[in-house]
Design a protein around this motif. Structure first.
Motif, short mmCIF file in Angstrom:
data_model
loop_
_atom_site.label_atom_id
_atom_site.label_comp_id
_atom_site.label_asym_id
_atom_site.label_seq_id
_atom_site.Cartn_x
_atom_site.Cartn_y
_atom_site.Cartn_z
N ARG A 191 0.81 -1.21 0.00
CA ARG A 191 0.00 0.00 0.00
C ARG A 191 0.85 1.27 0.00
O ARG A 191 0.50 2.28 0.61
CB ARG A 191 -0.97 0.01 1.19
N GLY A 192 1.99 1.20 -0.64
CA GLY A 192 2.86 2.36 -0.73
C GLY A 192 3.43 2.81 0.60
O GLY A 192 3.93 3.92 0.73
N LEU A 193 3.39 1.91 1.60
CA LEU A 193 3.84 2.24 2.97
C LEU A 193 3.15 3.49 3.51
O LEU A 193 3.72 4.22 4.31
CB LEU A 193 5.35 2.40 3.04
N ALA A 194 1.92 3.73 3.04
CA ALA A 194 1.17 4.90 3.47
C ALA A 194 0.01 4.50 4.38
O ALA A 194 -0.91 5.29 4.60
CB ALA A 194 0.63 5.65 2.26
N ASP A 195 0.06 3.29 4.92
CA ASP A 195 -1.04 2.78 5.71
C ASP A 195 -0.51 2.12 6.98
O ASP A 195 0.69 1.97 7.16
CB ASP A 195 -1.86 1.79 4.88
N ASP A 196 -1.43 1.68 7.84
CA ASP A 196 -1.04 1.03 9.09
C ASP A 196 -0.57 -0.40 8.89
O ASP A 196 0.16 -0.93 9.71
CB ASP A 196 -2.23 1.02 10.06
N CYS A 197 -1.05 -1.05 7.83
CA CYS A 197 -0.82 -2.47 7.63
C CYS A 197 -0.53 -2.78 6.17
O CYS A 197 -0.86 -2.00 5.27
CB CYS A 197 -2.07 -3.28 8.04
N ALA A 198 0.03 -3.96 5.96
CA ALA A 198 0.07 -4.55 4.63
C ALA A 198 -1.22 -5.35 4.46
O ALA A 198 -1.71 -5.97 5.41
CB ALA A 198 1.28 -5.45 4.48
N VAL A 199 -1.76 -5.35 3.25
CA VAL A 199 -3.02 -6.05 2.97
C VAL A 199 -2.81 -6.92 1.75
O VAL A 199 -2.56 -6.43 0.64
CB VAL A 199 -4.18 -5.06 2.75
N PHE A 200 -2.91 -8.24 1.95
CA PHE A 200 -2.68 -9.20 0.88
C PHE A 200 -4.00 -9.85 0.51
O PHE A 200 -4.63 -10.53 1.33
CB PHE A 200 -1.68 -10.27 1.32
N ASP A 201 -4.44 -9.63 -0.72
CA ASP A 201 -5.72 -10.16 -1.19
C ASP A 201 -5.62 -11.66 -1.43
O ASP A 201 -4.77 -12.13 -2.18
CB ASP A 201 -6.14 -9.44 -2.48
N MET A 202 -6.53 -12.41 -0.78
CA MET A 202 -6.54 -13.87 -0.92
C MET A 202 -7.87 -14.36 -1.49
O MET A 202 -8.32 -15.46 -1.19
CB MET A 202 -6.25 -14.53 0.42
N GLY A 203 -8.53 -13.53 -2.28
CA GLY A 203 -9.79 -13.94 -2.87
C GLY A 203 -10.97 -13.53 -2.00
O GLY A 203 -11.31 -12.35 -1.92
N GLU A 204 -11.58 -14.48 -1.32
CA GLU A 204 -12.73 -14.17 -0.47
C GLU A 204 -12.32 -13.38 0.76
O GLU A 204 -13.14 -12.68 1.35
CB GLU A 204 -13.43 -15.46 -0.04
N ARG A 205 -11.08 -13.50 1.16
CA ARG A 205 -10.59 -12.82 2.35
C ARG A 205 -9.30 -12.08 2.04
O ARG A 205 -8.63 -12.36 1.05
CB ARG A 205 -10.34 -13.82 3.49
N ALA A 206 -9.00 -11.13 2.90
CA ALA A 206 -7.72 -10.43 2.81
C ALA A 206 -6.91 -10.72 4.07
O ALA A 206 -7.46 -10.73 5.19
CB ALA A 206 -7.92 -8.94 2.64
N LEU A 207 -5.64 -10.97 3.88
CA LEU A 207 -4.72 -11.14 5.00
C LEU A 207 -4.16 -9.77 5.35
O LEU A 207 -3.70 -9.04 4.48
CB LEU A 207 -3.59 -12.09 4.61
N VAL A 208 -4.20 -9.42 6.64
CA VAL A 208 -3.76 -8.10 7.10
C VAL A 208 -2.60 -8.31 8.07
O VAL A 208 -2.71 -9.06 9.04
CB VAL A 208 -4.92 -7.35 7.80
N LEU A 209 -1.47 -7.65 7.81
CA LEU A 209 -0.26 -7.85 8.61
C LEU A 209 0.32 -6.51 9.06
O LEU A 209 0.34 -5.55 8.29
CB LEU A 209 0.80 -8.60 7.81
#
Length: 298
Positions: free
Chosen positions: A21-39
């Motif tokens: 996310r351009g390091l402009a957010d609180d977390c990384a967000v990885f799209d996994m289809g039905e769900r997103a992984l947030v780290l």
């Protein structure tokens, strides 16, 4: 490299994938289809994020809580945590606090690493992993002109708690006052309720005015705040300090003014088209340092 902002700007050239996310957010967000992984990953340093000699039971709790607060700002539910621990005094207390926070906040321990050190400040780190089914996953960006600016609760409680802990020590009589500093609460359920409604959202960790400016920069807007409307947990004559101190972990968000909020919150301003300044306080630009930054350039 002179300051935190310059270092992060340099990192942006490396972090080129959409998940970053351009390091402009609180977390990384990885799209996994039905769900997103947030780290997310946050670190804490003795003498900066906790007082030397402070109970490690509480330090462990805070380490977990501040990372889960980032997940809360994404409307995410915790899946697990990875801990980076520097061995030192009261490791047993740290383990007890880690177990309590893990159980209470619903963040199972998945693993991590331990190291030893020889003098200097003790450093701890934690990675929190969560998931969400909501799309789009909210970010600091997305605030629109005309949106209301809101916050879930008061700021300044951690400032008062820190001062009481520093000046009076950790006594039974002041544990209620020091709790906002020692043991912040990540607003996970509030974040999940707001995620489908908020145009932008983030947690307040480095000072309301500084974090508001980050949201404004990410969204390309100006946030016009009403100083008197901002709830504080400090004496009125310390309002300006409370707006800058940080460590409160409330959720700052923007939302269409027509939306009926599902949780209690305070309307503290309005979003404007981008002007000369990212944040206005009672119509004026913010003077002085707006919050806490590591190695801020002068």
């Amino acid at each position: 490299m002179s300051d935190e902002r310059a270092f992060i700007e340099a990192l942006r050239r490396i972090a080129g994938t959409p998940a970053a996310r351009g390091l402009a957010d609180d977390c990384a967000v990885f799209d996994m289809g039905e769900r997103a992984l947030v780290l997310t990953h946050d670190m804490m340093v003795e003498g900066v994020h906790w007082l030397p000699g402070q109970a490690m039971h509480d330090v462990a709790w805070k380490l977990v809580a501040v990372n889960l607060s980032d997940l809360a700002a994404k409307g995410a539910t915790p899946l697990g945590i990875l801990v980076g621990h520097t061995l030192g005094e009261d490791d047993a207390g740290f383990l007890a606090g880690l177990e309590e926070a893990s159980d209470t906040l619903g963040a199972p321990l998945w693993g991590g690493d331990t190291v030893s050190h020889h003098g200097g400040a003790r450093t701890l780190g934690l990675t929190a992993i969560g998931q969400t089914e909501h799309r789009p996953v909210p970010s600091r960006g997305g605030a629109k002109p005309g949106d209301a600016v809101c916050i879930t609760g008061p700021v300044g409680g951690a400032m008062i708690g820190f001062e009481s802990l520093r000046d009076e020590g950790d006594t039974p009589d002041n544990r209620r006052v020091t709790q906002p500093y020692r043991r912040p609460t990540p607003l996970l359920s509030e974040g999940r309720a707001l995620a489908p409604l908020a145009s932008a959202i983030m947690d307040v960790s480095d000072g309301l005015l500084l974090d508001a400016s980050r949201m404004a920069e990410a969204s390309g807007v100006t946030l016009a705040l009403d100083r008197a409307a901002i709830p504080i947990a400090a004496p009125e004559d310390r309002r300006d300090e409370a707006l800058r101190w940080g460590d409160d972990y409330q959720l700052l968000f923007t939302v269409s003014p027509e939306v009926e909020l599902p949780i209690p919150a305070h309307r503290i301003g309005v979003v404007h088209e981008r002007g000369e300044h990212a944040v206005l306080l009672d119509g004026e630009p913010v003077s002085g340092a707006p919050g806490y930054e590591h190695r801020r350039a002068h």
